[in-house]
Design an enzyme around this catalytic site. Structure first.
Site, short mmCIF file in Angstrom:
data_model
loop_
_atom_site.label_atom_id
_atom_site.label_comp_id
_atom_site.label_asym_id
_atom_site.label_seq_id
_atom_site.Cartn_x
_atom_site.Cartn_y
_atom_site.Cartn_z
N SER A 1 0.84 -1.20 0.00
CA SER A 1 0.00 0.00 0.00
C SER A 1 0.87 1.26 0.00
CB SER A 1 -0.90 -0.02 1.23
OG SER A 1 -0.10 -0.09 2.39
N CYS B 1 -4.02 -4.70 -7.82
CA CYS B 1 -3.55 -3.31 -7.94
C CYS B 1 -3.85 -2.75 -9.31
CB CYS B 1 -2.06 -3.23 -7.66
SG CYS B 1 -1.13 -4.16 -8.86
P1 NAD Z 1 0.53 -3.66 2.94
O1 NAD Z 1 1.19 -2.39 2.59
O2 NAD Z 1 -0.36 -3.70 4.12
O3 NAD Z 1 1.63 -4.82 3.18
C1 NAD Z 1 2.65 -5.07 2.23
C2 NAD Z 1 3.84 -5.70 2.96
O4 NAD Z 1 4.36 -4.76 3.91
C3 NAD Z 1 3.48 -6.96 3.75
O5 NAD Z 1 4.55 -7.88 3.64
C4 NAD Z 1 3.34 -6.44 5.18
O6 NAD Z 1 3.64 -7.42 6.15
C5 NAD Z 1 4.35 -5.32 5.21
N1 NAD Z 1 3.98 -4.25 6.15
C6 NAD Z 1 2.72 -3.88 6.50
N2 NAD Z 1 2.77 -2.86 7.38
C7 NAD Z 1 4.08 -2.58 7.58
C8 NAD Z 1 4.77 -1.61 8.37
N3 NAD Z 1 4.12 -0.73 9.13
N4 NAD Z 1 6.11 -1.60 8.32
C9 NAD Z 1 6.78 -2.49 7.56
N5 NAD Z 1 6.18 -3.42 6.79
C10 NAD Z 1 4.84 -3.46 6.80
O7 NAD Z 1 -0.25 -4.13 1.62
P2 NAD Z 1 -1.25 -5.35 1.47
O8 NAD Z 1 -2.53 -5.03 2.14
O9 NAD Z 1 -0.57 -6.63 1.78
O10 NAD Z 1 -1.46 -5.34 -0.13
C11 NAD Z 1 -2.42 -4.54 -0.77
C12 NAD Z 1 -1.80 -3.25 -1.27
O11 NAD Z 1 -0.75 -3.55 -2.17
C13 NAD Z 1 -2.78 -2.41 -2.07
O12 NAD Z 1 -2.60 -1.08 -1.71
C14 NAD Z 1 -2.38 -2.66 -3.50
O13 NAD Z 1 -2.71 -1.64 -4.41
C15 NAD Z 1 -0.90 -2.78 -3.37
N6 NAD Z 1 -0.32 -3.48 -4.48
C16 NAD Z 1 0.38 -2.75 -5.39
C17 NAD Z 1 0.93 -3.36 -6.50
C18 NAD Z 1 1.69 -2.57 -7.50
O14 NAD Z 1 2.31 -3.18 -8.35
N7 NAD Z 1 1.71 -1.25 -7.44
C19 NAD Z 1 0.78 -4.74 -6.67
C20 NAD Z 1 0.08 -5.46 -5.71
C21 NAD Z 1 -0.46 -4.82 -4.62
#
Ligand code: NAD
Length: 494
Positions: A225, A280
């Site tokens: 995200s 995404c």
């Molecule tokens: P997220 O940001 O919650 O988590 C992603 C990763 O970061 C996970 O491994 C999680 O454990 C880790 N993480 C979460 N909070 C953290 C913190 N405070 N500090 C460090 N690491 C942390 O995302 P999600 O809910 O797993 O995935 C959905 C999001 O990903 C959506 O916003 C989507 O649009 C995005 N996404 C983007 C793409 C792209 O190519 N731009 C592709 C797939 C998903």
């Protein structure tokens, strides 16, 4: 209840002092515990990756490529098993899981071409008797942090190219659906990858921060995200690392008055509700241009009633549940709040009843949406499609270019000139022309602009070779003793 463990130096390990639950989203029941890595365990993984680096870097390119050819074979052979893991932890329907795996395999196929990809350049005789060549060398240990929504494809976006380029990796997958990453690491091992080259640690911020702060880790690839992507980018960059951090999205699909409306409606429904909108590249805003809106909204609404929502293991299901109960409730809140913001809820999926405790929600369509409404401004990441009505092509472009997200977009038109102008005007990283989810094929790279990507390299494909290697340029002269002389001037090639 089984414990999902880390995979460090070729073995599954966990002290499991801290754990998290892994649910089956279709039943709502917890099915596993996943170990949350301690600082010490992440340090072990980084040490294993550091120790494996010199050997892997020195491995001949043909032998390296062989791992990817074998891995491709194994992935195809075990696709059904892997798809079942995806469906049980993520919830997406089995056919969608198979689609994700096949897109991941594209990245393995790209990586198998590493002998070609890692070629340098050579210029003979840049000055008399002087040649120059460039070479691409690995950056070192790579940290890869991935989201829940593509537990196979996104790790392969990173891991395949990074390893092909001679790096070693510590992968931290999403704690919500972690089994696929361990499965992948074991397949890599079976394909001949030496122990320590690919390590998997599970967990949360503790694991991620340890990776971000470790001096041995030289590059970070992140997908998730936007707020987390931004913080990862800042922390990793402050620590002197190379970093690419892909963030969230709000993808607009423009429908021009001359478009094939039935085709556009099919595309909008498929791209908005496929994988329950947890992609995404999902379409979340339909931009209806001119007088097309009423007919388009009606065509979309007619299709929605026929969608089959259910357990992803049921072959009849077209859409599964959302990833967690909390996420399902958050998605629903955007629909229930939309009317108060001034929008028109055409189809309210939050009222659909489902048997059992799965994290299901029905599909929603919200019309007369405008910037400034939460349903428009936020990334919802669920099966909610908004319709914004605009008067003209120019207004559509201005709307999209004003949005802070810029991952993907699409235009539906029969006019080649309009499509070409859209490609020229639009400030978004990936564009579809009559293609609603324009995910580039593995031989191109993937990435958005603005708040959808922090860093300057897109992921997988040719840009990943650039990201995962350092360029070295060598200038060579084989001296002729008779030409040797002292010269304190700046070396000139003239
Ligand atoms: P997220 O940001 O919650 O988590 C992603 C990763 O970061 C996970 O491994 C999680 O454990 C880790 N993480 C979460 N909070 C953290 C913190 N405070 N500090 C460090 N690491 C942390 O995302 P999600 O809910 O797993 O995935 C959905 C999001 O990903 C959506 O916003 C989507 O649009 C995005 N996404 C983007 C793409 C792209 O190519 N731009 C592709 C797939 C998903």
């Amino acid at each position: 209840m089984s414990l999902i463990r880390h995979f460090i130096n070729g073995r599954e390990v966990a002290d499991a002092e801290r754990t998290g639950p892994v649910f089956n989203p279709a039943t709502g029941a917890q099915q596993h515990e996943v170990a949350f890595a301690s600082v010490g365990e992440v340090e072990q993984a980084i040490a294993a990756a550091s120790a494996a680096l010199p050997g892997w870097r020195a491995t001949g390119l043909i032998k390296r490529a062989d791992v990817f050819f074998k891995l491709r074979h194994l992935l195809v052979e075990r696709q059904g098993e892997l798809a079942a893991i995806l469906t049980s932890e993520h919830g997406k329907v089995l056919s969608d899981a198979a689609g994700e795996i096949s897109r991941g395999i594209e990245n393995v196929e790209f990586a198998a071409g590493l002998v070609h990809l890692l070629k340098g350049e050579h210029s003979e005789q840049v000055a008399r008797g002087v040649d120059v060549h460039s070479t691409k060398q690995p950056v070192g240990v790579v940290g890869a942090i991935t989201p829940f929504n593509f537990p196979v494809m996104v790790p392969l976006w990173m891991v395949a190219s990074a390893i092909a380029c001679g790096n070693t990796v510590v992968l931290k997958p999403s704690e919500k659906d972690p089994s696929a990453a361990v499965f992948l690491a074991k397949l890599f091992q079976e394909a001949g990858l030496p122990d320590g080259v690919l390590n998997v640690v599970h967990g949360d911020k503790v694991a991620v921060d340890t990776i971000l702060d470790a001096p041995e880790v030289r590059a970070i690839s992140f997908v998730g995200s936007t707020p987390i992507a931004k913080s990862i980018y800042e922390r990793a960059a402050a620590n002197g690392k190379r970093v690419q951090a892909l963030g969230g999205a709000k993808n607009h699909m423009v429908v021009m008055p001359d478009a094939d409306l039935e085709g556009a409606a099919d595309a909008a429904v498929s791209a908005a509700y496929g994988s329950a909108g947890e992609r995404c590249m999902a379409v979340s805003v339909l931009v209806a241009v001119g007088d097309v809106a009423d007919e388009l909204v009606d065509a979309v609404r007619r299709r929605m009633g026929a969608l089959v929502i259910g357990d992803g293991t049921d072959a009849a299901s077209e859409m599964g549940p959302l990833i967690t109960r909390e996420h399902r409730d958050k998605v629903a809140s955007y629909v229930t709040g939309a009317a108060a913001e001034g929008a028109t809820v055409v189809v309210d999926g939050t009222t659909q009843a489902f048997d059992g405790d799965g994290f299901f929600v029905g599909v929603s369509l919200v019309d007369h949406v405008k910037p400034g409404m939460k349903v428009y401004d936020d990334e919802i990441f669920g099966p909610v499609l908004s319709v914004v009505r605009v008067e003209s092509y120019d207004e559509a472009v201005a709307l999209i270019n004003a949005n802070r997200f810029a991952n993907g977009t699409a235009i539906f038109t029969r006019d080649g000139g309009t499509a070409r102008q859209f490609e020229f005007d639009i400030e978004v990283g990936m564009v579809g022309v009559n293609v609603p989810i324009p995910v580039p094929v593995g031989a191109y790279s993937f990435g958005g602009w603005k708040s959808s990507l922090f860093g300057d390299s897109h992921i997988y494909g040719p840009e990943s070779v650039h990201f995962y290697t350092r360029s070295k340029v060598v200038t060579t002269r084989w001296p002729n003793p008779s030409e040797s002389q002292v010269n304190l001037g700046f070396p000139s090639n003239h």
